[in-house]
Structure formats: structure tokens, C-alpha cells
Design an enzyme around this catalytic site. Sequence first.
Site, short mmCIF file in Angstrom:
data_model
loop_
_atom_site.label_atom_id
_atom_site.label_comp_id
_atom_site.label_asym_id
_atom_site.label_seq_id
_atom_site.Cartn_x
_atom_site.Cartn_y
_atom_site.Cartn_z
N ASP A 203 0.91 -1.35 -0.23
CA ASP A 203 0.24 0.42 -0.61
C ASP A 203 1.16 1.18 0.13
O ASP A 203 2.34 1.27 -0.27
CB ASP A 203 -1.45 -0.07 1.63
CG ASP A 203 -2.06 0.95 0.58
OD1 ASP A 203 -1.95 1.96 0.93
OD2 ASP A 203 -3.29 -0.05 0.99
N GLY A 229 4.54 1.03 -1.97
CA GLY A 229 5.04 1.65 -3.64
C GLY A 229 3.40 2.05 -3.62
O GLY A 229 2.71 2.40 -3.51
N PHE A 231 0.70 1.93 -6.69
CA PHE A 231 0.54 0.13 -7.41
C PHE A 231 0.18 1.11 -8.85
O PHE A 231 0.14 -0.03 -9.49
CB PHE A 231 -0.50 -0.60 -6.60
CG PHE A 231 -2.27 0.55 -6.84
CD1 PHE A 231 -2.46 1.50 -7.50
CD2 PHE A 231 -2.66 0.13 -5.52
CE1 PHE A 231 -3.48 2.27 -6.41
CE2 PHE A 231 -4.16 0.71 -5.03
CZ PHE A 231 -4.22 1.53 -5.88
N HIS A 248 -12.42 -0.89 -7.16
CA HIS A 248 -14.02 0.28 -7.31
C HIS A 248 -13.21 1.45 -7.35
O HIS A 248 -14.35 2.64 -7.48
CB HIS A 248 -15.19 -0.62 -6.64
CG HIS A 248 -14.95 0.23 -4.89
ND1 HIS A 248 -15.40 0.11 -3.87
CD2 HIS A 248 -13.31 0.49 -4.01
CE1 HIS A 248 -15.14 0.46 -2.32
NE2 HIS A 248 -13.99 1.23 -2.77
C1 LIG Z 1 -10.72 1.64 -0.03
S1 LIG Z 1 -8.84 1.17 0.37
C2 LIG Z 1 -8.87 -0.37 0.76
C3 LIG Z 1 -8.12 -1.04 1.26
C4 LIG Z 1 -8.17 -2.61 1.52
N1 LIG Z 1 -7.94 -2.92 0.68
C5 LIG Z 1 -10.03 -2.35 2.35
O1 LIG Z 1 -10.36 -3.49 2.21
O2 LIG Z 1 -9.56 -2.49 4.13
C6 LIG Z 1 -8.31 1.28 -0.61
C7 LIG Z 1 -6.90 1.56 -0.15
O3 LIG Z 1 -6.02 1.60 -1.83
C8 LIG Z 1 -4.90 2.60 -1.09
N2 LIG Z 1 -4.36 2.85 -2.34
C9 LIG Z 1 -4.72 3.98 -2.67
N3 LIG Z 1 -3.72 4.55 -4.19
C10 LIG Z 1 -2.26 3.66 -4.11
C11 LIG Z 1 -1.94 3.54 -5.31
N4 LIG Z 1 -1.40 4.70 -5.45
N5 LIG Z 1 -0.82 2.23 -4.21
C12 LIG Z 1 -0.99 1.40 -3.39
N6 LIG Z 1 -2.07 1.87 -2.47
C13 LIG Z 1 -3.19 2.43 -3.21
C14 LIG Z 1 -5.43 3.29 -0.43
O4 LIG Z 1 -4.21 3.93 0.92
C15 LIG Z 1 -6.17 2.64 0.65
O5 LIG Z 1 -5.42 1.85 1.49
#
Ligand SMILES: C[S@@+](CC[C@H](N)C(=O)[O-])C[C@H]1O[C@@H](n2cnc3c(N)ncnc32)[C@H](O)[C@@H]1O
Length: 338
Positions: A203, A229, A231, A248
Site C-alpha cells: 500500500d 509503493g 500500484f 472500485h
Molecule cells: C478503499 S481502501 C481499501 C483498503 C483495503 N484493501 C480494504 O479493503 O480494507 C483503498 C486502499 O488503496 C490504497 N491506495 C490508494 N492509492 C494507492 C496507490 N497509488 N498505491 C498503493 N495503494 C494505494 C489506499 O491507501 C487504501 O488503503
Amino acid sequence: MSDSVSPPPEVVMTQLIFGKWVAMAISVAAKLHLADHLANGPLSVAELATRTETHAPSLFRLLRALASVGIFAEDAAGNFAQTPLSQVLRSNVPGSMRAVADYCGADWSWRPWGQLLETVKTGQTAFDAVFGEQVFEYLSKHPHESEVFNEGMTSFSMQESPAVVAAVDFSAFGTIVDVGGGHGHLLGTILMKTPTARGIVYDLPHVVAGAPAHLAAVGLADRCRAEGGNFFETVPAGDAYVMKHIIHDWPDDKSITILRNCRRAANPGAKLFLVEMVIPPGNAPSPGKLLDLEMLVIASGKERTEAEYAALFAAAGWRLTRIVPTQSPTSVIEAELA
Ligand SMILES: C[S@@+](CC[C@H](N)C(=O)[O-])C[C@H]1O[C@@H](n2cnc3c(N)ncnc32)[C@H](O)[C@@H]1O
């Protein structure tokens, strides 16, 4: 024979419209930790006001309103006590929804909803119009808001992760990567059920910094590591990729970039598991159809149908193999290398 009569449409509509009042009252109760203060027994409004540094007459009105919908209860002496519903507004209890209630009424989450009409007219993400940046950029600069949001995500995971591991067997995979894995609740749950596997929670650096404490607390420090990092640039190599409520958040082009980065890093024979609310056809009730509006307003993403997921996968080098419903509102959308 039942003699119950459905309320007339205008009464149902009134309740739906005034849902706003209830939602914000719950959020304020969560921010004030009222349920935590009442954990050891009933308290007077004066005592609660002292503990929460609030205006006692106004706090009373908040509590009375909440008690009218089953959240807290006033006794004959005028003290307020917990109810089964208010129990889940406590912190650190099974099923806690305190952090979710807190962030849903936070300025960053609440204010963009006031712009829904503009978003429906223009298609522009309301959050970006109000705050001038994308929501995850904003959260990266606001540590308190980010912490509460991540806690809220973990609360959802406490409901969803057991349902995912009950529905899907991960024992065929050596290294499992949870992309956008937050504090690692889902991956921790998978690894506890899959003792042969190792894991990587991936994340943004400021978010994944909260994962090692959780992984150590559940005894997984030696089998699971956290990696920070982006994604959109790269993801770690793995045999299985899980992503819960990630795709989503993003429009199709950005979603395809994430999925392609997984494809590029994937070991031979790797599989992909998205955990999302798949939109059913027609008018079928589905929490995903409402969560889709949150994605419209706050993120730039959407909830998708099976056909929409299949198309995203095809564009990114994956093939949709099956969709497994779970005991939660989410399904597991599986893909293999195309
Ligand atoms: C809606 S949350 C879902 C978190 C986790 N998968 C859950 O279901 O509880 C979206 C996640 O995507 C991560 N995120 C957003 N942009 C990102 C990026 N560019 N690279 C890595 N992670 C990212 C956020 O920090 C967050 O933890």
C-alpha cells in the site's frame, strides 16, 4: 392473518430524506466516543458533557434523538445507557463501526456529497472539485483523517475477510500479495487459514506503516511483510494477488494500469482475486448500487457488473474465470493469466 399496513409513500420518503439527520448524529456520537464513555455503565448528561467537553443541553438533544432510533437509551433517572445498537459504536470491540461512522461524517467525506447534483450534471468527481485534489492525495497529507479512514477500512474487513476465506481456498499459492491492503486485515485472515503461504501487504508508505503492528499482533510477523509503493508504478512479484475495494476506486483506464502492473509482476500460473460488490442486473436491491454513488462522489471509480470486470481483465492480460459469492455483500472475482 397479518393486519400490518405499509406506511404511505410520503411517510417512507420522509424517513429516507431525514436519513441525513440520523447519519450525522451517529457520526458525532462516534467522534465524541460516547459509546466508549458509557462502556462501564449509564452516565448523566452532565457527566458525559464534562467528559466530552460539550454543551450539556445540546448533547442531551443529540442523545435523545439517537435514543429514538435505538442508539443509547435514557433511563427513568435521566441517565443514558448503552443499547445493542450503540455497542458497535465502541472502539476496539468485535463489529466496531465507530471509525466508519466517524469518517462518514468527517468534513472530507460529507462536504463532497453536497455537490452530488453538480457531479450528476458534469460527471466530475465532487471530492476533486471541492478539495482540488484526489482523495488519496488528500488523505496522505491529513494523518488524522487517514488514520480514521484506515481504521474504518479495517472494520469493514472484520466483516468481509472471514467471508472471503470461507468462500475461497488460497492453499495452492506460495506468495500472496494484497495490493492496496491497508493495515493487512484481509491478508492476515488469509494467512492464518493458509499456514503454507507467505504474504506481502502492499500500500502507500504512510498507510502500510500501520500494517506490521497488526501482523505481529496476530502472530504473522515471520510470514508476512509490509511494503510501501505506488500500484500505478509497480507491485511485488507473487503467485496470487488479492485486491479488496481497490478497483472500485478508479476509472477504467487507471484500473487497467493497476491490473497490468499485477500481470507484469505475476509469477507463472498466478491468479487474481478481486473482492468487490458485483452489481446485479435490473432492479435487484444491492448495497453496491449505493456504494457506487460514494465512488461517484468521493473517488473517481465505480462499482461494476460481471461484464465490466471481464472487459477490464481482458484489457489487462487476465481472463475472468468465476465469481464466488460470499456471506458478506462482496463477491470474489477470480481471474487467471490470459
Ligand atoms: C478503499 S481502501 C481499501 C483498503 C483495503 N484493501 C480494504 O479493503 O480494507 C483503498 C486502499 O488503496 C490504497 N491506495 C490508494 N492509492 C494507492 C496507490 N497509488 N498505491 C498503493 N495503494 C494505494 C489506499 O491507501 C487504501 O488503503
